[in-house]
Write an enzyme that holds these catalytic residues in place. Structure first.
Site, PDB file in Angstrom:
ATOM      1  N   ASP A 530      -8.430   2.426   0.058  1.00  0.00           N
ATOM      2  CA  ASP A 530      -8.658   1.583  -1.115  1.00  0.00           C
ATOM      3  C   ASP A 530      -7.421   0.703  -1.290  1.00  0.00           C
ATOM      4  O   ASP A 530      -6.361   0.976  -0.707  1.00  0.00           O
ATOM      5  CB  ASP A 530      -8.867   2.490  -2.338  1.00  0.00           C
ATOM      6  CG  ASP A 530      -9.061   1.710  -3.614  1.00  0.00           C
ATOM      7  OD1 ASP A 530      -9.747   0.681  -3.566  1.00  0.00           O
ATOM      8  OD2 ASP A 530      -8.521   2.119  -4.657  1.00  0.00           O
ATOM      9  N   LYS A 899     -18.588   1.912   0.449  1.00  0.00           N
ATOM     10  CA  LYS A 899     -17.400   2.504   1.066  1.00  0.00           C
ATOM     11  C   LYS A 899     -17.787   3.724   1.892  1.00  0.00           C
ATOM     12  O   LYS A 899     -17.346   3.891   3.038  1.00  0.00           O
ATOM     13  CB  LYS A 899     -16.391   2.910  -0.010  1.00  0.00           C
ATOM     14  CG  LYS A 899     -15.706   1.744  -0.711  1.00  0.00           C
ATOM     15  CD  LYS A 899     -14.649   2.255  -1.690  1.00  0.00           C
ATOM     16  CE  LYS A 899     -13.926   1.110  -2.378  1.00  0.00           C
ATOM     17  NZ  LYS A 899     -12.835   1.577  -3.245  1.00  0.00           N
ATOM     18  N   TYR A1199       6.476  12.817  25.743  1.00  0.00           N
ATOM     19  CA  TYR A1199       7.246  13.706  24.876  1.00  0.00           C
ATOM     20  C   TYR A1199       8.368  14.412  25.636  1.00  0.00           C
ATOM     21  O   TYR A1199       9.341  14.851  25.034  1.00  0.00           O
ATOM     22  CB  TYR A1199       6.332  14.709  24.172  1.00  0.00           C
ATOM     23  CG  TYR A1199       5.690  15.752  25.044  1.00  0.00           C
ATOM     24  CD1 TYR A1199       6.296  16.984  25.254  1.00  0.00           C
ATOM     25  CD2 TYR A1199       4.445  15.532  25.619  1.00  0.00           C
ATOM     26  CE1 TYR A1199       5.695  17.958  26.027  1.00  0.00           C
ATOM     27  CE2 TYR A1199       3.836  16.501  26.394  1.00  0.00           C
ATOM     28  CZ  TYR A1199       4.458  17.708  26.601  1.00  0.00           C
ATOM     29  OH  TYR A1199       3.869  18.671  27.375  1.00  0.00           O
TER      30      TYR A1199
END
Length: 1265
Positions: A530, A899, A1199
């Site tokens: 939002d 939404k 990593y």
């Protein structure tokens, strides 16, 4: 009844057959409908109001004296889909951009949750065939309130109690006392591991089938379920506490003739409630009266629809004068209301008042509806009567039940358990066949094994399968589920206690409400956010302005301070210098006009807080308007008084009165607002403010400040500020009189009124003189741009779904770095289904074959109207294809349901993990639809935070939540799961190999309780410590290299390949352990006292070797050693040695585990025992060590490199490059904005502002209520 004249305008509705929907934008369908209508037919007022839509579509407010005029409104004025700002022949675009289909959604859907709705609301509509519907304008079957609605009696609580309306308590918890056990058991036994162990526990109860104690699996399963239940209860207890906080809020309810405090959960239908300014409405209310003139009040609905604009509500004229407790207590009658439904924008009801002349009916519509979840603003108090309570309120009707979410890791574990069960069943059948063959061939020679104890060979074969299933059942680790639950609970506790995610301002820590989803935080690929309250602070601040070509700012950096170079003023002055220029600078007159315009040209209403004129509270329906007026106040141009026909401003202690002659209101077509005023010296002036694109084309020739103002506009826009141009012109008396007659005629026309008003405004809004420009900051939350940039680097795509208008959303997208300068914008604003389809297909074809997508990033902007078409079944896939090509997506003017539908669309078609984040009740459906829901807490609205899986108080905390806690949790859980399967397979496969030596008799190697203790005591700590404390890289490294997050998105640490790699490795280790130990003990073992070691000596030695191997493996995969790691790995092995000494000595004497009788002295005095325990684990783990070394050295992964950087503390020289890239981005921003400048202005478009300000007189004292 009401006779309504119908004009041939577009309309929408449903035929009597609900399966056929009429598109308001299809003329053919509407023409067919009109042919069947009697133009002069009578239609009930209730039928007309039943189609009430957002207030933007409501007819203009009429004063009490014009009530009769309301009866002659044309159909065009009542049509909710008619846009008064657009010409009849043009396609119409409703201001509230819910899709047309969504606007037609049936209002009474009480039996359906949002989770049950199909993807589009068209489908939802057609599926609910049994619900009576009504047309938008009364065409078709109108709902009969008398039959279907409810009756609420006013000031008669006993009569309302008899109707047994629902209480006002709300619950967002997952369980209650009645549903806990069925829901919990369903959820737990949907995990195949638990289902398998339940089956195993059951067959263990069959006599002479189980080779182990019949309570071992059952007891462990009960412990596992009890631990999980405890965790679920604790998490749900927090939800109950949050609900309790809301339910125990205090409001004021009328009792007799006074208002008394009452908890929200005690509020009942029919209660009359007093709500103070700033408070939330405790239930759905009908507005009766307020402290404002004409019963007006302002509400903020950002918690419902995400819009920050204040909405105006108005009480019925008949009740607006009841402004004291005694007066409101004297009100009698009843309200006939529609039944509870989930339509936020409609309401149908009638207030029947008892009067001296008998009952009087007053129609009620959405203009009087105050919804739970909304907040009252800029109004001292209101009186309202409760219509809907608790879960019957429209807000709660839009909330679906808390869903049961399961992570992708859990789903994958479930699938692998099925494969393991197949292997287990295959092993059991193979062993049972071996037993059957042995029985047939050698049964008479092996009578001591009782292989032929059963007369029926098929029966024996079946029982043997069950025996072997029990024997090998722990190939699937029963401890895994409870270990995962404990670890997730602790990971959630680590999130909760992280001080980096603690917001001191509101004393709000992060709160992980659903710990079972923590590993999903490390695999997020899409974030749906939002805007209002999530990315922004909901605060508008007047930051900068350009006046007469000079720049002014509230704060000026030293490097940007104004200076004169070659006789030309450059840089920025501060606001203090602006006040000085007002008196002694050549531009003083321009500055005066500029500030006067800010203080006069608006629809703000002032409220004096005390006698100090500077202490004014401004009631603004637009936050931008409020910020501009407050900016003028800071500069000593104080707007103090509004009367129906004038305003007063105070400048340097002197009052000036400006007569308001006319107001040309703002709308999305005009993109500007004008006010015609008569100044104190009698001159008539036009003050105009609006977007630069519309103001510049209306300027007179040879404006002296245009070029400099444009440069300042570009600078403001690159900083993400909301800009407006300020202009004026002086009008002669004669010109004004001529124009005034045109304007008056336009304002009274009944056809195309708004269009005629716009044309009238065009006549006067010309030859303007440019005064300057303003720059307002729609304040972003701290750290939002950096967070979004970092998340995008981590491979996460961010979609913003907002109820705000397009210009505002794009502006915020630029300022928060979601939309970057190098991006090409794809803007979809189509009016029809066909046009939307053609546009999307065209863009897909255009961008599909890009040579370098990374060098040409895209951003998609789509409004709610077009989105409604894009979500249709035939367009959804191509829309998603286009959206996934884009690096950023912004959906504007979308409804709460849209939404959720967007999230579900991506969820269904893309196999990715989705996160939704929001702060309002309008975000709840989106949050619950996503795999992981994050709510912003610490703000005024807590509905989203209560419904979310994780609550944080600032958007910026999302970075650490995902990149650090999420990445750690995913990596830790991956290791935990793989290791748990590994350690169990390693031990229990030795049982399988033993069947080839024991004649398939079902004999066990290990003592049965020791097998159970393996998972419960001796190997429980290593996976738990790895799952809680292990770090493959530090938090600092994960923040520095966000690309590491992509390992989780690609499921690098837990996938089918890694699972079966660990499984094969476990098979290999079990093979080495069993056959090497068998070789050592092949001739049995002669002890020092001459006795043979025997079966249990060998079994205990092998058990110890297995334990040493799996603990060594744990040490090998651990990246971070802490004190807890030392306690868990070496500590567990030491604990086993101490345990076997004590248990092997004590238990046999208690007639318990008699297999250990006398074994302890023999075991610990034998050098073979120590040799076996050292040799075999070394052989097993040597291969693992070589494999780990080769992977790090020759198959290096990202990593591994970061681990080296961390270990040797290698410095990072990237900041210099980032500074260079920042400079490049700024240059690109200027280039873009020179091509296309925009604006943002969130003015309300209700069409009522001009009238409403006419009813205000701030010099009249307001009632205290």
């Amino acid at each position: 009844m009401l006779n309504v004249h119908y004009s041939a305008r577009r309309m929408s509705g449903t035929s009597n057959n609900n399966s056929h929907l009429i598109d308001p934008f299809e003329d053919q369908a509407n023409d067919e409908t009109f042919q069947n209508i009697n133009i002069n037919q009578s239609i009930s007022l209730q039928s007309l109001q039943a189609a009430a839509t957002p207030q933007n579509f409501r007819p203009a407010y009429l004063p009490s004296g014009d009530r009769n005029r309301r009866l002659s409104l044309t159909y065009s004025q009542l049509d909710p889909y008619h846009n008064d700002f657009v010409d009849d022949d043009e396609e119409q675009d409703p201001f509230y951009s819910d899709s047309t289909e969504l606007m037609r959604q049936v209002s009474n859907m009480s039996n359906f949750s949002e989770a049950n709705l199909p993807l589009t609301s068209n489908a939802a509509y057609s599926n609910i065939s049994n619900i009576k519907t009504e047309t938008s304008m009364g065409i078709g079957t109108s709902r009969n309130i008398e039959e279907e609605g409810r009756t609420i009696y006013i000031n008669k609580p006993q009569q309302n109690l008899q109707q047994k309306f629902l209480h006002n308590r709300i619950s967002t918890a997952k369980y209650n006392f009645l549903t806990f056990f069925p829901k919990f058991l369903y959820e737990q036994f949907s995990k195949y591991a638990n289902l398998f162990f339940l089956f195993t526990a059951c067959i263990q109860q069959i006599k002479d089938v189980s080779p182990t104690n019949k309570y071992t699996t059952l007891g462990t399963l009960i412990v596992v379920l009890a631990a999980t239940a405890f965790k679920e209860i604790m998490e749900d207890y927090k939800r109950h506490n949050s609900d309790s906080e809301v339910n125990k809020r205090i409001c004021k309810s009328l009792k007799g003739s006074t208002f008394e405090g009452k908890e929200w959960n005690e509020v009942k239908v029919g209660d009359i409630i007093r709500v103070e300014g700033g408070e939330f409405f405790p239930a759905d209310l009908i507005l009766l009266s307020s402290s404002e003139p004409e019963g007006l009040c302002y509400i903020e609905t950002s918690n419902l629809d995400g819009e920050t604009n204040l909405k105006i509500k108005q009480a019925p004229t008949e009740t607006s004068g009841l402004v004291s407790p005694a007066q409101i207590a004297s009100l009698g009658g009843h309200i006939k209301s529609e039944t509870p439904n989930n339509s936020l924008y409609t309401f149908d009801g009638v207030l029947v008042m008892n009067t001296a002349d008998g009952p009087k009916q007053v129609p009620l519509d959405p203009m009087q509806m105050l919804l739970r979840g909304a907040q009252m603003r800029n109004t001292r108090w209101i009186y309202g009567i409760v219509i809907f309570t608790g879960h019957e309120t429209k807000l709660m009707r839009n909330a679906s039940a808390t869903p049961i979410k399961r992570t992708s890791v859990e789903k994958m574990v479930n699938v692998q358990i099925i494969f393991l069960f197949c292997i287990l069943l295959t092993m059991s059948i193979a062993c049972s066949l071996g037993s059957l063959i042995t029985s047939i061939k050698s049964g008479d020679k092996l009578s001591y094994l009782r292989l032929l104890a059963t007369s029926s060979l098929p029966s024996q074969f079946g029982f043997n399968i069950l025996t072997y299933l029990i024997l090998f059942n722990n190939l699937i680790p029963i401890s895994l589920i409870v270990t995962m639950e404990v670890v997730k609970f602790q990971q959630a506790a680590l999130i909760n206690s992280d001080l980096d995610m603690y917001y001191e301002k509101t004393d709000t820590p992060a709160l992980c409400r659903t710990s079972s989803l923590v590993e999903e935080l490390g695999q997020i690929e899409y974030i749906f956010s939002d805007k209002t309250g999530t990315l922004t602070c909901n605060e508008m601040e007047f930051r900068q302005c350009s006046i007469a070509g000079l720049a002014y700012s509230d704060q000026v950096e030293d490097a940007k301070k104004a200076r004169v170079i070659d006789g030309v003023e450059t840089g920025s002055y501060d606001f203090n210098q602006l006040k000085t220029h007002l008196n002694d600078h050549p531009t003083g007159n321009v500055i005066n006009e500029f500030l006067t315009l800010l203080a006069v040209c608006h629809t703000v209403i002032p409220e004096q807080k005390d006698e100090n004129p500077a202490n004014v509270i401004y009631q603004a329906s637009s936050p931008d308007e409020g910020a501009l007026v407050k900016g003028a106040l800071v500069l000593d141009y104080i707007f103090t008084t509004r009367r129906p026909k004038s305003v007063n401003i105070r400048v340097n202690g002197v009052d000036f009165e400006y007569e308001i002659l006319n107001i040309c209101e703002f709308n999305s077509t005009r993109k500007r607002m004008s006010t015609v005023v008569r100044t104190p010296d009698g001159k008539i002036k036009l003050y105009c403010k609006g977007a630069d694109t519309v103001i510049l084309e209306r300027l007179s020739e040879n404006n002296p400040f245009t070029e400099k103002t444009l440069l300042h506009l570009e600078e403001y826009a690159t900083e993400g500020l909301r800009t407006l141009c300020i202009a004026m012109r002086e009008i002669s008396e004669e010109e004004y009189q001529n124009w005034s007659s045109v304007y008056e005629k336009a304002s009274t026309t009944l056809t195309n009124r708004q269009e005629e008003l716009d044309k009238a405004a065009e006549i006067i809004e010309r030859d303007l003189f440019l005064l300057g420009a303003t720059a307002i900051e729609d304040k972003l939350q701290e750290g939002v741009p950096e967070t979004i940039h970092t998340l995008q680097q981590a491979g996460i795509k961010i979609w913003v779904l907002t109820g705000d208008r397009q210009e505002t959303a794009i502006n915020i997208g630029l300022s928060c770095k979601l939309i970057q300068e190098e991006m090409s914008l794809i803007i979809i604003n189509e009016k029809t289904h066909g046009a939307t389809k053609d546009f999307i297909e065209k863009k897909i074809k255009e961008f599909k074959n890009r040579t370098n997508p990374e060098a040409e990033p895209l951003a998609l902007i789509i409004d709610g109207h077009s989105l409604g078409f894009a979500l249709e079944k035939d367009l959804e896939k191509i829309f998603l294809d286009l959206a996934t090509m884009c690096k950023a997506v912004v959906c504007c003017r979308v409804s709460p349901l849209q939404k959720a539908l967007v999230v579900k669309l991506v969820k269904r078609h893309l196999k990715t993990i989705l996160l939704a984040i929001g702060d309002g009740a309008n975000d709840v459906s989106m949050i619950q639809a996503a795999h992981v829901g994050v709510g912003i807490s610490g703000l005024e609205g807590m509905q989203a935070a209560r419904s979310a899986d994780v609550a944080i108080s600032q958007f910026r905390y999302l970075k650490k939540l995902l990149l650090v806690h999420g990445a750690w949790s995913y990596h830790r859980l991956s290791k935990l799961i793989l290791y748990s399967f590994y350690k169990n397979i390693t031990l229990y496969m030795t049982q399988f190999w033993f069947t080839f030596n024991n004649g398939f008799s079902g004999q066990v190697i290990y003592e049965s309780w020791t097998i159970t203790y393996y998972n419960v005591l001796f190997t429980v700590l290593p996976p738990m410590v790895i799952g809680i404390f292990d770090q493959y890289v530090s938090a600092r490294m994960l923040d520095r290299y966000p690309q590491m997050y992509m390992l989780g998105q690609k499921s690098e640490f837990f996938n089918v390949r890694s699972f079966w790699g660990w499984t094969v490795n476990a098979f290999f280790h079990s093979l080495v352990l069993y056959w090497v130990s068998t070789f050592i003990f092949s001739q049995d073992l002669v002890l020092a006292d001459g006795q043979l070691a025997g079966h249990w000596f060998w079994g205990t030695t092998l058990y110890t070797a297995v334990l040493a191997t799996v603990l060594g493996k744990a040490a090998l995969i651990t990246d971070l050693w802490t004190k807890y790691t030392y306690l868990a790995i070496p500590g567990s092995f030491i604990f086993w040695l101490v345990f076997i000494m004590a248990y092997g000595t004590i238990a046999p004497r208690l007639r318990f585990s008699e297999e250990y009788d006398g074994i302890v002295p023999k075991l610990f005095s034998s050098p073979v025992f120590y040799l076996t325990v050292l040799l075999i684990p070394t052989i097993c783990l040597f291969r693992d060590y070589i494999w780990k070394y080769s992977k790090r050295m020759y198959k290096t992964r990202s990593y591994h490199i970061v681990q080296e950087i961390q270990k040797f503390n290698i410095p990072d020289y990237r900041p210099r490059m980032e500074q260079f890239q920042k400079a490049i981005r700024k240059v690109r921003a200027v280039q873009r904005l020179r091509r296309s400048r925009g604006f943002a202005f969130s003015q309300n478009e209700s069409g009522q502002e001009a009238h409403l300000i006419r009813v205000y007189d701030t010099t009249v004292a307001k009632p205290k209520g």
